[in-house]
Every structure is written in structure tokens, then in C-alpha cells.
Design a protein around this motif. Structure first.
Motif, PDB file in Angstrom:
ATOM      1  N   ASP A  98      39.005  35.295  31.782  1.00  0.00           N
ATOM      2  CA  ASP A  98      39.965  36.339  32.129  1.00  0.00           C
ATOM      3  C   ASP A  98      41.396  35.968  31.751  1.00  0.00           C
ATOM      4  O   ASP A  98      41.748  34.818  31.516  1.00  0.00           O
ATOM      5  N   SER A 101      36.072  37.758  28.820  1.00  0.00           N
ATOM      6  CA  SER A 101      36.762  38.811  29.568  1.00  0.00           C
ATOM      7  C   SER A 101      35.783  39.450  30.542  1.00  0.00           C
ATOM      8  O   SER A 101      34.943  40.259  30.160  1.00  0.00           O
ATOM      9  N   PHE A 157      41.434  43.202  32.687  1.00  0.00           N
ATOM     10  CA  PHE A 157      42.357  42.640  33.666  1.00  0.00           C
ATOM     11  C   PHE A 157      43.661  43.426  33.738  1.00  0.00           C
ATOM     12  O   PHE A 157      44.202  43.663  34.832  1.00  0.00           O
TER      13      PHE A 157
END
Length: 358
Positions: free
Chosen positions: A89, A111, A115
């Protein structure tokens, strides 16, 4: 032996995706060190087959938390040997990117979600713009990356021209239970974060019209608010809050349930394109699911009829749909759940994952 340092900003106790990745790498002959943060209260990690380290943070949230974490992570990375960095992330990416350039180490990016489009950023335009700037500057410069869903991969390709692989967040395949076992009380379960726009309040309100127990398993910044709301509505005899639990304990509770819920609201792109691991945990526990009318959720239901799409977010309509699903015998769903488990399992993702590390 190649060493992989994996970094996340959580306390490692409930992040099943990171745990699965680490175990797959160990099984493939890599040495793994997992980095996270220490939170209080925190569950022990004595059963993990890999090394780990958790930073004791001075700041617990906000800008200073992320700044402190990335500074400490950067210093750790440049002073410890590794062949590969795995950044999880956007909130771990700055430190990993800088260290990878300084030490000429391969960087891989996972990912877990969009985010920069999380609901917590909706009314914080400046903070959101900072995360978008980091995303824009760094993602195009990363050679190896992957994410959890086709929708997120398509989003990043359309926005930045980034080709992300898709490594779905499926559980490991394991047998669960006899589908015909009867229980004294019907049990509904929600597992995951107790945060904004997760539909927790809707679940609680619906319980006014449902003769069953609702198990809510997980932590989050709205946990205390939801407990107070449950008490205020005199539903404490119907709803049980378990807080955070280790993976093994969570599965033992989930497999006793009759129905699993995932009611994320379509308030932001992060939720619209999400594919949370909880719905696959429900499937692997061999219980049907009732999920929001969101693109990735619908793909699962359309390809594997293991539950239903939420028809309405009206409280009584939700309650009626839940009651209808609870009236079915588990045998109605069992063949589809077993077929889905065999298809939607981590073992079918490992080859794609490991190809990024060789």
C-alpha cells in the motif's frame, strides 16, 4: 538464499494477505522478514514461520504517524541486507522506493486497495492531494506491481498507464464442516474493519427485525461507537462484538455462521472497486454471502452462485432478504460453495505471485 523484506503499517495480527504472501515466499525458498507496527493491545505472533519486527511508534495516527513510519522504515531498509523489498500500500511506498534506488534493490508493490480514494479522505482534500501526488510520482516508476482486483488494475492503467498484475486475495483451501449440521440459533457474521461506510450501522438496524445472532469480528475507529449504538437500541442480546482475533480463531467462529455479510457503501472508488478477503473467507467456511451491489462483488456472485446481491439498503428490506436467506437449508448453497472454494483459493494465485520474485 534471497531475502525479502515486507512492510506494512498495521500490527501484522489480522493481515491475512501479507501472511499468505510471506508463507508462499518461505515455501519457495526465500528468507522473509515482515515489518509492521506495534499496537496496544496487540496479539502475539509466536506461530509465524517467518521473522518479523514491529516498530514501537511515538505517533499513533495522522501525518506524523506516516512520516515517522517511513523515516524509521527507510533507515531500517538501508541498514539491513535484502534482495527484494515488498511494499504494501501507498503508506509504505516512499521509504521502500527511496531505499530501493539507493541500494539498487528490486522493489515490488502490492496495492491492497485504492488508498488515495479511501472514504476517510473524502472530506480532506489537502491530505488526499498529497497521497495522489505520491501515487502519481512513484507508481509509473515501479517495474513490478500487483493488486487485488481487475477493477483496481484497470483504474491504475487508465490513470497512469501502469500494468498491474492481479493477485486475488483468496484463502488457502481447507475443508470446513458438514453442511447439514443444525444449530440452536441462526448466526450472521461480519468480519473486518469497523470503519466508515462499511455498512455496520445498517446491519445493526436490520437486527431489530431478525431472529438471529449477529457476530461482528474486527476492530476499527468506529468500534466503540457501534457498541454504544447497539446498546442504545437495546440489541445487545442479539449482537456480539468480538474485537480483533487471530486467523485461526476467526475461522472457527466464521464456520459456525449461517450467513456472511459485506455491506460496503458505494461512497468512494476504494469501496466501489474493492474485493475484500472476508467474502472469500465466508466461502471457504462454506457459508453463503449477502454482499453490496458493487462491480467486483457481482462478478463473484455471477460466476459462483454462493449467495445474493443486496437488493436495497432500506432497513426492513435488508432484514427481509436476510430472513429469506436464513430460511434456506445450507444444502442449497453447498455444491456451489465447494466449487467456488476449489477455484477461488490461494493455491491458484501462488504461481502468478512467485513469478514476480524470481
Amino acid at each position: 538464499m534471497k531475502k525479502v523484506i515486507i512492510s506494512v503499517t498495521n500490527d501484522l495480527t489480522t493481515d491475512q494477505r501479507v501472511d499468505k504472501v510471506a508463507r508462499s515466499l518461505i515455501g519457495a525458498g526465500f528468507s522473509v522478514l515482515l515489518l509492521g507496527v506495534h499496537s496496544k493491545p496487540s496479539i502475539g505472533l509466536s506461530d509465524r514461520p517467518y521473522a518479523f519486527h514491529r516498530f514501537n511508534m511515538i505517533f499513533k495516527k495522522g501525518f506524523f504517524f506516516y512520516f515517522e513510519f517511513n523515516v524509521r522504515l527507510f533507515l531500517f531498509l538501508i541498514t539491513n541486507h535484502s534482495s527484494i523489498y515488498l511494499s504494501n500500500d501507498l503508506d509504505t511506498l516512499c521509504a521502500n522506493f527511496l531505499a530501493s534506488k539507493l541500494k539498487n534493490v528490486r522493489l515490488i508493490y502490492d496495492s491492497h486497495e485504492l488508498f488515495s480514494e479511501l472514504p476517510e479522505l473524502l472530506n480532506r482534500p489537502f491530505v488526499k492531494s498529497v497521497w495522489i501526488y505520491i501515487e502519481k510520482q512513484l507508481l509509473k516508476r515501479i517495474k513490478y506491481s500487483y493488486t487485488v482486483s481487475e477493477s483496481i488494475a484497470s483504474y491504475y492503467y487508465d490513470k497512469y498507464g501502469v500494468n498491474m498484475s492481479v493477485i486475488s486475495n483468496f484463502p488457502n483451501f481447507r475443508l470446513s464442516q458438514d453442511p447439514l449440521i443444525s444449530q440452536k440459533h441462526k448466526i450472521i457474521i461480519y468480519q473486518g474493519a469497523i470503519n466508515k461506510d462499511r455498512g455496520i450501522k445498517l446491519m445493526i438496524d436490520a437486527m431489530k427485525y431478525i431472529d438471529a445472532k449477529l457476530y461482528i469480528v474486527g476492530g476499527g475507529y468506529l468500534l466503540e461507537d457501534m457498541i454504544h449504538y447497539t446498546q442504545k437500541n437495546k440489541l445487545i442480546d442479539k449482537i456480539v462484538f468480538f474485537g480483533k482475533l487471530p486467523f485461526s480463531d476467526l475461522f472457527q467462529i466464521t464456520k459456525k455462521a449461517n450467513l456472511g455479510l459485506s455491506f460496503e457503501e458505494d461512497t468512494c472508488l476504494a469501496y466501489r472497486y474493492s474485493l475484500p478477503n472476508k467474502i472469500f473467507d465466508y466461502i471457504h467456511a462454506e457459508i453463503p454471502i449477502l454482499v453490496s451491489d458493487l462491480p467486483e462483488f457481482k462478478k463473484v456472485i455471477h460466476s459462483h452462485p454462493v449467495g445474493e446481491i443486496l437488493q436495497s439498503r432500506d432497513i426492513k428490506s435488508v432484514a427481509n432478504q436476510i430472513n429469506q436467506m436464513l430460511s434456506y437449508e445450507k444444502s442449497k448453497w453447498y455444491p456451489y460453495l465447494i466449487a467456488a472454494k476449489k477455484d477461488l483459493c490461494w493455491e491458484n494465485q501462488e504461481t502468478k505471485l512467485l513469478s514476480l520474485f524470481y
